[in-house]
Design an enzyme around this catalytic site. Structure first.
Site, mmCIF file in Angstrom:
data_model
loop_
_atom_site.group_PDB
_atom_site.id
_atom_site.type_symbol
_atom_site.label_atom_id
_atom_site.label_comp_id
_atom_site.label_asym_id
_atom_site.label_seq_id
_atom_site.Cartn_x
_atom_site.Cartn_y
_atom_site.Cartn_z
ATOM 1 N N ASP A 1 37.393 46.190 89.357
ATOM 2 C CA ASP A 1 36.619 46.016 88.134
ATOM 3 C C ASP A 1 36.204 44.565 87.918
ATOM 4 O O ASP A 1 35.281 44.303 87.163
ATOM 5 C CB ASP A 1 37.438 46.491 86.936
ATOM 6 C CG ASP A 1 37.495 48.008 86.882
ATOM 7 O OD1 ASP A 1 36.810 48.597 86.028
ATOM 8 O OD2 ASP A 1 38.198 48.608 87.707
ATOM 9 N N LYS B 1 42.604 49.306 89.155
ATOM 10 C CA LYS B 1 43.458 50.234 88.412
ATOM 11 C C LYS B 1 44.937 49.952 88.668
ATOM 12 O O LYS B 1 45.348 49.622 89.773
ATOM 13 C CB LYS B 1 43.116 51.666 88.823
ATOM 14 C CG LYS B 1 43.841 52.735 88.050
ATOM 15 C CD LYS B 1 43.637 52.610 86.541
ATOM 16 C CE LYS B 1 42.182 52.620 86.132
ATOM 17 N NZ LYS B 1 41.995 52.427 84.674
#
Length: 356
Positions: free
Chosen positions: A246, A257
């Protein structure tokens, strides 16, 4: 593109009535349903509630979302129209703080708005400029995914056992994915990969989403519990790890994650290449290292209650639920981007690939 048909309907799209439809991923794998979003509040909720998720898909959703939400602005003054769009943009940016693609896409949308405003056009033309920029971001994401597929496949060999964590496939983008993109391209070219997908607690993106889309595409996929990854590596069944991310800091630290760090540590121990697949829009040169990446904290009910008929955590016990962890650059073998494969030292490689 030979893998362009992967989930052709897409994670999200603008339909013939100029409305934004988002595949509600909270219903997968049991039900595949598209939901309409028409307001800034609905877009924010769709992103925060993970109805749309994955850094690239979040960016595209925010771009389209800003456009469709701008159609609710009843304002004939161009300056006031722009002010309200910027307010919406700032609001949407708060939905998921870790994913840099969200702010990247919104900044692009504001840039397009500013260019149109400088031309002195009325609100309707400003709105059209927003639409055209959102469409451009969408088109680029699909091409970026395919380029990552091509670059990633150069690092892989036929018959490899591959491990992935969370979901960085077609469902996390509007194309064929990031970490799963080389797998799809390899499938199309007869590579015969064996994929092991971590279930990815607590939201089960690996079990619900990665396994769903890979199995649907005919890929050999096996779901394992998160705590089995090191054991499977020890058995010699994993030849490489592919994950998405991300945000990548300027030094190469990558936020992905929660649980990715554990996978990276195990891969380092067993001498297994650990690849992070990331569009350059995920590279954040303004963030010096992983310690500066904001980590989203989510409701503990996702751990204690979400998948159970009755609470599975003892009453009175606390929960700790960070959505992401940071994998240090020293654990990463290479960053696979649409502009090529980046190797250490990552600070130099990232600066070079982002140089105009």
């Amino acid at each position: 593109m030979e893998i362009d048909a992967v989930y052709e309907a897409g994670t999200l799209y603008l339909d013939e009535r100029d409305e934004l439809l988002i595949l509600d991923q909270t219903l997968l794998p049991g039900e595949r349903r598209y939901i309409p979003v028409k307001t800034a509040q609905e877009v924010w909720q769709a992103i925060y509630q993970l109805k749309v998720r994955g850094a690239p898909a979040i960016g595209v959703a925010a771009a389209y979302g800003l456009y469709v939400a701008s159609k609710n602005i009843e304002e004939n003054d161009a300056g006031k129209f722009c002010d309200k769009v910027r307010e919406m943009s700032a609001y949407l940016a708060g939905a998921r703080p870790t994913a840099v693609n969200l702010t990247w896409a919104l900044e692009r949308m504001e840039g397009a708005l500013n260019l149109a405003r400088a031309a002195g056009v009325p609100p309707q033309a400003l709105r059209q400029a927003l639409k055209e920029e959102a469409l451009a971001i969408h088109r680029e994401d699909r091409q970026v995914c395919f380029s990552i597929a091509q670059n990633g496949l150069t690092l892989l060999k036929k018959g490899m056992g591959l491990l992935t964590h969370c979901n960085a496939g077609a469902l996390a983008t509007t194309g064929c994915g990031t970490a799963l993109a080389p797998i799809y391209l390899g499938q199309a070219r007869g590579y015969g990969f064996r994929v092991f997908a971590d279930e990815t607690r607590p939201l089960l993106q690996g079990a619900r989403l990665t396994a769903y889309e890979l199995a649907d595409a005919g890929v050999d996929v096996t779901v394992i519990c998160d705590n089995m990854a090191a054991s499977v590596m020890a058995q010699g069944r994993i030849d490489a790890v592919l994950v998405g991310c991300d945000r990548v800091a300027a030094n190469g630290d990558a936020a992905n994650k929660i649980g990715t760090l554990s996978v990276a540590l195990a891969a380092k121990h067993y001498g297994i290449p650990f690849y992070v697949c990331a569009p350059t829009s995920t590279l954040d040169p303004a963030c010096p290292d992983g310690a500066q990446i904001p980590i989203e904290q989510r409701d503990g009910a996702e751990i204690a209650q979400m998948w159970y008929r009755a609470p599975m955590v003892a009453e009175g016990a606390k929960t700790y639920n960070p959505a992401f962890d940071v994998t240090g650059h020293e654990l990463i073998t290479a960053l696979i981007t649409e502009k090529g494969v980046l190797y250490p030292p990552f600070d130099r490689a990232i600066a070079a690939v982002l140089r105009p």
